[in-house]
Design an enzyme around this catalytic site. Structure first.
Site, PDB file in Angstrom:
ATOM      1  CB  CYS A   2      50.222  36.884  51.177  1.00 17.22           C
ATOM      2  SG  CYS A   2      51.976  36.667  51.498  1.00 17.22           S
ATOM      3  CG  ASP A  96      59.342  35.763  46.971  1.00 16.76           C
ATOM      4  OD1 ASP A  96      59.134  35.982  48.172  1.00 16.76           O
ATOM      5  OD2 ASP A  96      58.549  35.117  46.248  1.00 16.76           O
ATOM      6  CG  LEU A 261      48.604  18.506  45.473  1.00 20.09           C
ATOM      7  CD1 LEU A 261      47.550  19.503  44.992  1.00 20.09           C
ATOM      8  CD2 LEU A 261      48.225  17.951  46.843  1.00 20.09           C
ATOM      9  CB  VAL A 288      41.501  12.858  46.752  1.00 22.91           C
ATOM     10  CG1 VAL A 288      41.408  13.375  45.329  1.00 22.91           C
ATOM     11  CG2 VAL A 288      40.115  12.733  47.369  1.00 22.91           C
TER      12      VAL A 288
END
Length: 615
Positions: A2, A96, A261, A288
């Protein structure tokens, strides 16, 4: 994940909270709370990951109405903590956030010591008339604050933009700029702004609103380094396997899809291997790379790992035009100039991943606790060289014509007898002399910040300097450099990035092992690689480390004209602070064969950052 914003005696509207909307586009909430003679306001933008229902809405208030919470992060042991709470609690859902609220009610802010996760939070107790803010032990989640004693005001947020909008001030600290040039980042609590600070990793701040004026104190909840354990090598590897497996399993907790990733290295490969095994289904992986033939490109290696593990592999390639074209935007997103060139490929990697998933796991965070960097080996080597030989060796290396930056930094550190200064020299971007020449100001903050964590962690309990250096790096440059830009860039695309290698139980175990289990003169991450042999073929484990770097050494030489047009302009905000002949010298050194890519990248970052500041 958030974006959070809280204030005391500082009203804010939807336009200010909207500055954090990229961090949480799924839901938004605000709360106004009267506390004694003050008014507390809380705001949150939510990225729904666990419990997608309205039961996870924030700000979250207790049923009794006494407590309120805003929170950014993920608590991986929240179910264990929930099981420890009274059985008569009536939960609204399984988020949570709700676990944290009830745990802090039961145990107070000191309860954060038991949190195994990544978090930044604000907790209000109406009856006690307090506001408390806290940041996770490794600083994976950023938390900034503005505190005006004179005006009895406080603001805290996940990013600096709302605080700058509310405070209305943007004075730049020249001493913090000198530290940035030395370290390549500003260690908490400093930022480049005089009125904006960062909460240190593993700390909370307590603000007491009972009197006419708010009273503040900072409290460290970090534990000192654990005692060193004596284990056989086979037992050390076995326990390591258990800890890293548990870490990955905890961090797969999600009500939305999780991806990986994936670089070409062993760290992301072992995380991916464990994640696939635990989840029991194919996962999406993202890499990438760079157009053209560059040694830094990891696409081919990552593709081999993806095929081996059965991953659905997605790739993005970039070139120098992409790199320089997106640099201004990356500086805006990260909010603080940095010298780490991998910021730019991370931007394109996060953009790619966010098109497919909402959460990713990464192998980031392994090098510091496990001894993966060359400077740790250099420290081990130094301890084997007689003291009377160190200065002569340094002199010989400096006069040899060697242009390798890593070797030259190591040579400078070799002769340095003061340990704090040596640790700084081993990783510095600019030397003290260069900083003085560039901006006419000494760096006086770096040593203070290193000493603070050195004492807090009881680093003197470690026999080897390399271990002390690793412990400090794990709480300093990780938090305010690598983890900082990773959070800002991934959250810019509403993508949550998790770091299993920094699971608290895993790192406590790693730091309890003797240095010989982690590092020797031949290499680092020893116990990590030994365990990886049980999961991955040798060709993946033994690949040469590329370290998620960019081919900026080559690109900067080819694009020198564009770089000089920016950095050497006397009309720019940059040109009014920096000594341009000293900047020209750095650029010329790079052109002559010295690798000054980090230095040039940091100067460019500062240039773009200064251009964004209001007049």
């Amino acid at each position: 994940m958030c974006g959070i914003l809280g204030t005391v005696n500082m009203p804010f509207g939807g336009d200010v909270l909207e500055m954090l909307e990229h961090r949480g586009p799924d839901d938004r909430g605000t709360e106004r709370i009267a506390v004694n003679n003050s008014v507390v306001r809380l705001g949150q933008c939510r990225l729904s990951i666990i419990d997608l229902s309205p039961a996870g809405h924030q700000p979250m208030n207790s049923n009794c109405g006494r407590y309120s919470l805003i929170y950014n992060g993920e608590l991986y042991n929240h179910q264990d903590l929930r099981d420890r709470l009274p059985s008569d609690i009536k939960y609204r859902g399984h988020s949570d956030t709700e676990t944290i609220l009830h745990y802090l009610i039961a145990h107070g802010i000191e309860g954060v010591k038991t949190f195994n996760g990544i978090f930044a939070l604000g907790f209000v107790d109406r009856d006690a008339k307090t506001v408390q803010i806290a940041r996770d032990p490794f600083g994976v989640k950023p938390l900034y604050y503005y505190h005006s004693v004179e005006n009895n005001q406080l603001a805290f947020a996940s990013e600096m933009r709302p605080l700058l909008a509310l405070s209305g001030r943007n004075d730049i600290r020249k001493d913090a700029l000198a530290t940035l040039l030395r370290l390549r980042y500003n260690p908490a609590p400093e930022t480049l702004y005089a009125n904006i600070c960062k909460v240190r990793p593993g700390h909370y701040h307590h603000f007491d609103l009972t009197g006419e004026k708010m009273e503040a104190r900072e409290v460290a909840y970090l534990d000192a380094l654990p005692p060193t354990r004596v284990l056989s090598n086979s037992a050390a590897v076995s326990y390591y396997g258990e800890k890293i497996t548990d870490a990955v399993q905890r961090q797969l907790l999600s009500d939305v899809e999780v991806g990986i990733l994936l670089s070409g290295g062993v760290d992301s490969a072992i995380v991916a291997a464990l994640a696939c095994e635990i989840s029991g289904k194919p996962l999406k992986a993202f890499t990438v790379g760079f157009s053209g033939a560059h040694r830094e490109d990891e696409v081919e290696d990552a593709a081999e790992t993806a095929e081996l593990l059965g991953l659905e592999h997605h790739v993005k390639r970039i070139d120098f035009t992409d790199f320089l074209g997106s640099m201004r935007e990356c500086v805006r997103i990260v909010e603080e100039p940095l010298a780490t060139t991998s910021i730019i490929p991370m931007y394109y990697l996060a953009e790619l991943a966010a098109q497919h998933v909402k959460v990713v796991l990464t192998g980031q965070g392994a090098d510091e606790p496990l001894g993966g960097y060359t400077r740790y080996k250099s420290e081990l080597l130094r301890e084997k060289i007689p003291g009377f030989l160190r200065a002569p060796i340094t002199g010989m290396l400096n006069e040899s014509g060697i242009r390798n930056e890593t070797v030259l930094r190591g040579a400078a550190a070799l002769a340095e007898t003061d340990e704090m200064t040596r640790f700084l020299v081993a990783s510095q971007v600019f030397t003290s002399a260069e900083i003085m020449e560039l901006i006419g100001t000494d760096d006086k903050l770096s040593v203070q910040r290193v000493v603070y964590f050195y004492d807090l962690l009881n680093c003197q309990s470690r026999v080897d300097g390399a271990e002390r250096m690793m412990a400090l790096d794990s709480r300093l440059n990780l938090a305010d450099d690598l983890l900082s830009y990773t959070d800002k860039i991934t959250m810019n695309f509403s993508l949550e990035c998790r770091v299993p290698m920094l699971d608290l139980e895993l790192v406590r175990y790693i730091e309890s092992l003797p240095v010989a289990s982690k590092l020797n003169l031949r290499g680092g991450k020893l116990v990590h690689k030994q365990y990886a042999q049980e999961r991955l073929p040798a060709r993946i484990i033994q690949r040469k480390k590329k370290g998620f770097q960019s081919p900026t050494q080559h690109w900067f030489r080819g694009g020198i004209g564009e770089i000089e047009s920016l950095l050497l302009s006397g009309d720019s905000a940059f040109g009014k602070i920096f000594n341009l002949p000293a900047v020209r010298k750095i650029v010329a050194q790079h052109q002559s064969g010295y690798n000054r890519e980090k230095q040039i990248f940091l100067l460019l970052s500062i240039y773009f950052w200064l251009e964004m500041q209001p007049e």
